[in-house]
Scaffold this motif. Structure first.
Motif, PDB file in Angstrom:
ATOM      1  N   LEU A 254      -9.303   3.006   0.314  1.00 16.19           N
ATOM      2  CA  LEU A 254      -8.025   3.353   0.961  1.00 16.19           C
ATOM      3  C   LEU A 254      -7.506   2.224   1.846  1.00 16.19           C
ATOM      4  O   LEU A 254      -6.343   1.809   1.703  1.00 16.19           O
ATOM      5  CB  LEU A 254      -8.182   4.645   1.762  1.00 16.19           C
ATOM      6  CG  LEU A 254      -8.231   5.944   0.941  1.00 16.19           C
ATOM      7  CD1 LEU A 254      -8.579   7.120   1.837  1.00 16.19           C
ATOM      8  CD2 LEU A 254      -6.886   6.184   0.264  1.00 16.19           C
TER       9      LEU A 254
ATOM     10  N   GLN B 227      -9.427   4.508  -6.087  1.00 24.07           N
ATOM     11  CA  GLN B 227      -9.476   5.586  -5.097  1.00 24.07           C
ATOM     12  C   GLN B 227      -9.131   6.929  -5.716  1.00 24.07           C
ATOM     13  O   GLN B 227      -9.828   7.928  -5.507  1.00 24.07           O
ATOM     14  CB  GLN B 227      -8.505   5.266  -3.950  1.00 24.07           C
ATOM     15  CG  GLN B 227      -8.417   6.343  -2.884  1.00 24.07           C
ATOM     16  CD  GLN B 227      -7.270   7.303  -3.105  1.00 24.07           C
ATOM     17  OE1 GLN B 227      -6.192   6.891  -3.559  1.00 24.07           O
ATOM     18  NE2 GLN B 227      -7.473   8.573  -2.817  1.00 24.07           N
TER      19      GLN B 227
ATOM     20  N   THR C  44      -5.709  11.945   2.726  1.00 26.11           N
ATOM     21  CA  THR C  44      -5.291  10.608   3.171  1.00 26.11           C
ATOM     22  C   THR C  44      -4.308  10.679   4.343  1.00 26.11           C
ATOM     23  O   THR C  44      -3.714   9.658   4.696  1.00 26.11           O
ATOM     24  CB  THR C  44      -4.642   9.836   2.016  1.00 26.11           C
ATOM     25  OG1 THR C  44      -3.420  10.496   1.619  1.00 26.11           O
ATOM     26  CG2 THR C  44      -5.577   9.764   0.811  1.00 26.11           C
TER      27      THR C  44
END
Length: 601
Positions: free
Chosen positions: A43, A94, A154
């Motif tokens: 990330l 990811q 996220t």
């Protein structure tokens, strides 16, 4: 069905983040934690690759374009291309790893859920509709999966990226950064407004989806009744009302989402206009480089994307936490007691004893009151009595579907609490009136997963209950496919398959709960022939409303209002002229007016 706006407690939404639930979800993620942490590590790499590109544009314009340095521009272009490739590679890594971990973890969760559901007591299914339980194993687990797919995890990284963009902009030019962020407070207020509205509307959507599902399950299951009474138009109008209510709620959700997206784009464009006006004037005055203005345009576009997506991710997180709460509530439901470790009795094989048994499904509304009787090995005992007398409850307690609060039930001299539940049920074969057939072949429904039962044993069981006669006439024979719930077979045929299923297990104790109530007289005659042979060296307990099926029983117990009122053979009970005699008169010889009077007594 009334249209209620009140939400079921299970449809309400909780917090968007619950550390306790996340800790429990982590238990399922932990086996794949290496992949998970690799996804997490990718990330910031994705963010860095994305954030560096606008700065490369600034450097390229201000340093190389201004000087006419072609070689430097080419090197910078390669660096820009490398940043794009890195962003793509890290984002792909990811997302792929995140979804791989999610799918594997949630597959494990769904497996544990189904395993646990199989161990829940029957009382749980009495209280909870099948549709709700199925929703836990399917829809709710899918909602948790959406949390991974939507990138809701996220949110923290988005906040870090926003801080990174702000830091870079302030590092480049403080005044231009202040102009850029001047409209952000307005955007935050708008997001909070739409978040609250969307949250309330999302609750409404879930509630209306639940109503649609509940009505569909009811309507489709009862389609024969709807068609029989020509209620198709009424059913359609009811469904159309529920469907339209869901459409309106979902449309309002789209309105909120479109408004939020439009507002984000408008604020982004307005910020770019302010930056263009202010930055352009400074460029004309020689106080600002063109590359800086271009970089700010790029950062503005990247800045408002996570802000715009925050509301959606927040709603997904909120829904996922609510789904996780319901899933873990199901997992926390106490499983059926497994009993003791005993796998064999201490008395004669096939003996059954009820010793002063009391039982109530709710509170002190006792269905059985001080019931005591004994069934000797090889004896056939019939339980008769009016509806609600407690006959079927006797069978449920014997199979340990429910725990006995007062009194003791013994099988082969051993109390039920001392038996291993699986070993106990292996000794008891039960055939209910409402037969459930599974998808698969006829042979698979008879064997019911037992691998030690070959085709010969399956055919022998069917032959002993006279089911072979219709099975062998089927196009596929024993390999004939059973449609949903066995609707391609008659009620009598399903009953015979259930007989064969019970006898294939060769139990010491055979229980028939109204098992011949749905067969025609000719089929019943065949079944009675088979049962007389099968009962010869086997303990049998027969529950029946049709007294003709229990006349040959060794002993008949008459239950009334939860107590055993009479006991004896068919002839003895008729001669006693008691409750059994009245029941017999009702079925065979009394005129209508006497039947009504006897029933009233």
């Amino acid at each position: 069905m009334a249209e209620a706006e009140a939400l079921h407690p299970e449809e309400q939404l909780g917090k968007a983040y619950d550390a306790r639930l996340m800790a429990r979800l982590w238990v399922y993620v932990r086996p794949y934690r290496r992949w998970f942490w690799l996804a997490v590590a990718s990330l910031p790499a994705t963010s860095v690759a994305m954030l560096v590109r606008p700065y490369l544009l600034k450097v390229g314009i201000d340093r190389y374009v201004a000087r006419g340095d072609v070689r430097g521009l080419r090197i910078l272009a390669l660096a820009y291309l490398g940043a794009m490739v890195a962003e793509f590679a890290f984002f792909y890594l990811q997302y792929a790893l995140t979804m791989s971990v999610a799918l594997r973890s949630l597959a494990d969760l769904r497996r544990d859920l189904f395993t646990h559901v199989q161990r829940l007591p029957l009382s749980f299914f009495d209280r909870n509709p099948v549709g709700r339980v199925v929703t836990r194993l399917t829809t709710d687990v899918d909602v948790i999966s959406e949390m991974f797919a939507a990138g809701a995890l996220t949110i923290l990284m988005d906040a870090v990226m926003l801080l990174g963009i702000m830091g870079i902009m302030f590092a480049i030019d403080v005044r231009l950064a202040l102009v850029t962020l001047s409209l952000v407070p307005l955007m935050i207020l708008a997001i909070n407004f739409f978040r609250v509205k969307a949250r309330d509307n999302y609750r409404r959507i879930r509630e209306r989806v639940a109503r649609i599902n509940a009505y569909l399950q009811e309507a489709i299951s009862g389609m024969r009744v709807i068609q029989l009474f020509a209620r198709e138009e009424h059913a359609f109008r009811t469904f159309d009302r529920f469907n339209d209510a869901h459409r309106r709620a979902y449309h309002l959700s789209n309105v909120y989402e479109a408004a939020l997206f439009s507002l984000a784009e408008t604020v982004s464009s307005a910020s770019m206009a302010l930056v263009l006006a202010y930055g352009g004037s400074r460029i004309l005055g020689g106080a600002l480089a063109l590359g800086t203005l271009v970089a700010f345009f790029e950062y503005i576009q990247r800045f408002f994307v996570p802000i715009r997506d925050f509301s959606t991710k927040y709603a997904v997180m909120q829904s996922a936490m609510a789904a996780a709460e319901r899933v873990f509530q199901l997992l926390d439901t106490p499983a059926e007691p497994r009993g003791g470790k005993a796998r064999s009795g201490v008395g004669r094989a096939g003996s059954v004893e009820f010793d002063r048994v009391w039982f109530a499904y709710r509170g002190d509304e006792y269905v059985l009151r001080d019931v005591s009787f004994r069934v000797e090995p090889g004896e056939t005992v019939a339980l008769v009595g009016p509806t609600g007398a407690g006959k079927s409850t006797v069978i449920k307690l014997l199979a340990r579907f429910y725990e006995v609060p007062r009194g003791t039930i013994r099988v082969e001299g051993r109390a039920l609490a001392d038996w291993d539940t699986e070993a106990l049920r292996r000794r008891i074969g039960v055939v209910f009136q409402d037969v459930f057939l599974f998808a698969g072949t006829v042979a698979e429904n008879i064997a019911l997963g037992r691998r030690d039962l070959g085709p010969a044993e399956v055919a022998a069981a069917a032959r002993r209950v006279r089911a072979d006669r219709f099975i062998e006439r089927l196009p596929g024979g024993y390999e004939e496919l059973v449609r949903e719930r066995g609707y391609n077979f008659s009620t009598g045929q399903r009953q015979l398959i259930a007989f064969a299923r019970a006898l294939a297990y060769d139990p010491e104790i055979l229980v028939l709960d109204e098992a011949t109530a749905s067969v025609d007289p000719e089929t019943e005659h065949l079944v009675q022939e088979a049962l007389r042979e099968l009962f010869r060296n086997r303990t049998a307990i027969v529950i029946a409303h049709r007294l003709s099926t229990v006349e040959s029983a060794d002993r008949i117990l008459v239950l009334h209002r939860g107590r055993i009122r009479e006991s004896g053979t068919h002839q003895e009970l008729l001669e006693a002229r008691g409750l059994y005699y009245r029941l017999y008169q009702l079925q065979f010889s009394a005129p209508p007016e006497r039947r009504a009077a006897a029933a009233a007594r």
